[in-house]
Design a protein around this motif. Structure first.
Motif, PDB file in Angstrom:
ATOM      1  N   ALA A  11      47.088  35.739  37.367  1.00 60.18           N
ATOM      2  CA  ALA A  11      46.162  36.402  36.448  1.00 60.18           C
ATOM      3  C   ALA A  11      44.710  36.169  36.857  1.00 60.18           C
ATOM      4  O   ALA A  11      43.893  37.098  36.861  1.00 60.18           O
ATOM      5  CB  ALA A  11      46.399  35.888  35.024  1.00 60.18           C
ATOM      6  N   VAL A  12      44.388  34.924  37.222  1.00 61.77           N
ATOM      7  CA  VAL A  12      43.015  34.623  37.663  1.00 61.77           C
ATOM      8  C   VAL A  12      42.686  35.408  38.928  1.00 61.77           C
ATOM      9  O   VAL A  12      41.601  35.982  39.065  1.00 61.77           O
ATOM     10  CB  VAL A  12      42.849  33.109  37.895  1.00 61.77           C
ATOM     11  N   VAL A  15      42.027  39.074  38.118  1.00 57.67           N
ATOM     12  CA  VAL A  15      40.744  39.292  37.452  1.00 57.67           C
ATOM     13  C   VAL A  15      39.629  39.397  38.490  1.00 57.67           C
ATOM     14  O   VAL A  15      38.804  40.315  38.469  1.00 57.67           O
ATOM     15  CB  VAL A  15      40.451  38.163  36.446  1.00 57.67           C
ATOM     16  N   GLY A  19      37.777  42.766  39.686  1.00 61.42           N
ATOM     17  CA  GLY A  19      36.333  42.737  39.460  1.00 61.42           C
ATOM     18  C   GLY A  19      35.549  43.166  40.692  1.00 61.42           C
ATOM     19  O   GLY A  19      34.628  43.983  40.599  1.00 61.42           O
TER      20      GLY A  19
END
Length: 550
Positions: A11-12, A15, A19
């Motif tokens: 998930a990190v 992101v 981004g």
């Protein structure tokens, strides 16, 4: 590699990855020019980047998945031999301080977009210009491939795609995803995309390495334990070769290879098309000078990153796994020792650290195709808008070529991808660097030297085998008359130079036509105040070409 997926680290990673992808598309509006359909804008960012943007761009350009994955993997696999990458970056900056400002000035004065533009103008030789352009494109493809291997390594460790899958589509899905994302925002935003993303990439890398160099030794019992474990591991016999796996100190029989790899890599570093593109995107020669003095800060980071190879050995990464892929070692080390959330940050740093240079490389190779093949050989009347459109499409084709390298070559020793490109790009040194300081070399002699170096280097590289690769499995071979193994690229360069010097003496004695030189002395020290493309159309009538002073 684990088969399960760590949801937190994934998930990190997603992101950050999503981004920077959005940031890549938004970059098209950053410093937007009145006429975006111009190669100076799409391919060089408007030639407007100052010291800090250029610093981050060059850092993102030069310190790639080669730095974050391939070099530590080489040290993980063989020990001290992989440290050749540290001294070569130290050697490189004094060298480039001498010639990069000259390249910027003459390119600014005449509106050159590529190094091959300079070659065509300096020597009046379309054949030599095309040869240098083709070399740049060829050398860039395995370098882009190395970036895709770095992304795949991270995704494999996170359990996505599965490098061990027998289904080719599932196995190479990470490459296809990376290809799609990279192709889309590069096509849309040009050089502004990697320039903007480079800020994020470098910040993440510095954070990760600062934490890793303190936290990982703490977890592993300190550097004393790390080196002791590594020494024991390297002393063990490698079943594939029957020799010790490696060593903490370069063995006497490997010192020629170590030294020639470092010197050859240093000579080649700033002649890659992506390095030239980043340099020409800056707004003044003083920006280049300042950058050659502060970029060595990245060499400190490279040294610390290289140490991760020893840490992976000490942690037992891959121990007992037959045929373990060393490129997974550093991502796996992060997975083993970092909390899940910070492992995701580290994975994002590696992934973004591969995307930024891959974007610049594909743009640089596309510029070479458009300016020096399409416009020079196919459509001389192409408008700036047409050049930009062709370059955008060419950037996609270059990435496909990189995928071919990834899918057909051994990915367990990915550093060979970069070193293979280095063999080829070294053959441009006599023409480009020589041309920046003197017009003594004859254009036909340079072309013959280039052909000799390219032929010898490619032939010798093709002959190299490894336990997992029948051809192109290494980068060193016996140096003629010395009898020691050394970097093939440097041996090929010496052959290239000998041929170029010998034939120049002969052709000059025969008074063979040397070609028109459209540059003059003052062009090599031109400042930013002079408008782009305001150079003289050639030397004064009736006068021979004037060598540029050193």
């Amino acid at each position: 590699m684990k088969n399960d997926v760590n949801g937190v680290s994934l998930a990190v990673f997603l992101v950050f990855f999503l981004g920077v992808t959005v940031l890549g598309f938004l970059a098209a509006r950053w410093r937007r020019a009145d006429n975006a359909l111009h190669l100076d804008e799409w391919g060089l960012g408007g030639r407007s980047f100052g010291t800090w943007v250029t610093w981050f761009l060059l850092g993102g350009d030069l310190y790639t998945a080669y730095t974050f994955v391939a070099v530590p993997a080489a040290i993980y696999g063989a020990g001290a031999a992989g440290f050749f990458a540290v001294p070569y970056t130290i050697i490189a900056y004094p060298l480039v301080f001498l010639f990069l400002p000259r390249l910027w000035s003459v390119s600014h004065k005449h509106g050159y977009v590529t190094s091959s533009d300079f070659i065509r103008g300096r020597y009046g030789s379309r054949a030599l210009s095309v040869a240098i352009a083709l070399t740049g494109i060829l050398a860039t493809m395995p370098y882009i491939a190395l970036q895709l291997v770095g992304i795949q390594a991270v995704l494999d460790v996170m359990g996505i795609g599965g490098g061990s899958s027998t289904n080719w589509f599932v196995k190479d899905l990470p490459l296809l995803i990376a290809f799609g994302v990279l192709a889309a925002y590069t096509y849309s935003s040009g050089l502004r995309a990697p320039a903007l993303i480079a800020f994020v990439k470098d910040a993440l890398i510095y954070i990760v390495i600062a934490v890793a160099i303190i936290y990982i030794p703490y977890r592993l019992g300190g550097f004393d334990d790390i080196f002791n474990h590594a020494q024991s591991a390297y002393a063990a016999t490698n079943p594939a070769t029957g020799k010790p796996r490696g060593s903490l100190v370069t063995a006497p029989q490997a010192q020629w290879a170590y030294a020639t790899l470092a010197l050859g890599s240093a000579m080649a570093l700033f002649l890659y098309p992506h390095s030239v593109t980043a340099v020409l995107s800056s707004r003044s020669r003083n920006v280049i000078r300042r950058n050659t003095t502060i970029l060595p800060l990245y060499s400190l980071m490279l040294g610390l990153l290289a140490m991760l190879g020893f840490m992976a050995v000490a942690d037992g990464v891959g121990k007992g796994i037959k045929g373990y892929n060393a490129q997974l070692a550093i991502p796996q080390l992060f997975e083993n020792l970092f909390p899940s959330w910070f492992a995701g940050v580290a994975f994002a740093a590696i992934g973004i650290g591969a995307l930024v240079p891959a974007a610049i490389m594909s743009i640089a190779a596309a510029n070479l195709f458009t300016r020096n093949i399409y416009k020079d050989l196919i459509r001389p009347q192409a408008t700036p808008a047409e050049e930009t459109k062709v370059s955008k499409l060419a950037s996609l084709v270059v990435k496909v070529g990189a995928l071919v390298f990834v899918l057909t070559m051994d990915k367990t020793v990915a550093i060979n991808f970069q070193l293979l490109g280095g063999i080829w790009i070294l053959q441009t040194v006599p023409t480009i660097v020589g041309g920046l300081f003197t017009r003594w070399f004859h254009r036909w002699a340079l072309l013959a030297g280039w052909a000799a170096g390219m032929g010898y280097g490619t032939w010798k590289a093709y002959q190299q085998t490894s336990p997992t690769q029948a051809h192109f499995g290494g980068n060193s071979d016996m140096i003629p008359w010395i009898g020691e193994k050394g970097y093939i690229g440097l041996t090929a360069f010496v052959l290239n130079l000998v041929v170029a010097v010998g034939l120049t003496l002969l052709l000059n004695a025969l008074k063979a036509p040397s070609g028109a030189d459209e540059t003059v002395r003052a062009d090599y020290v031109a400042e930013a105040a002079e408008p782009v493309g305001a150079g003289a159309p050639g030397t004064e009538p009736g006068l021979p070409p004037v060598p540029a002073p050193a």
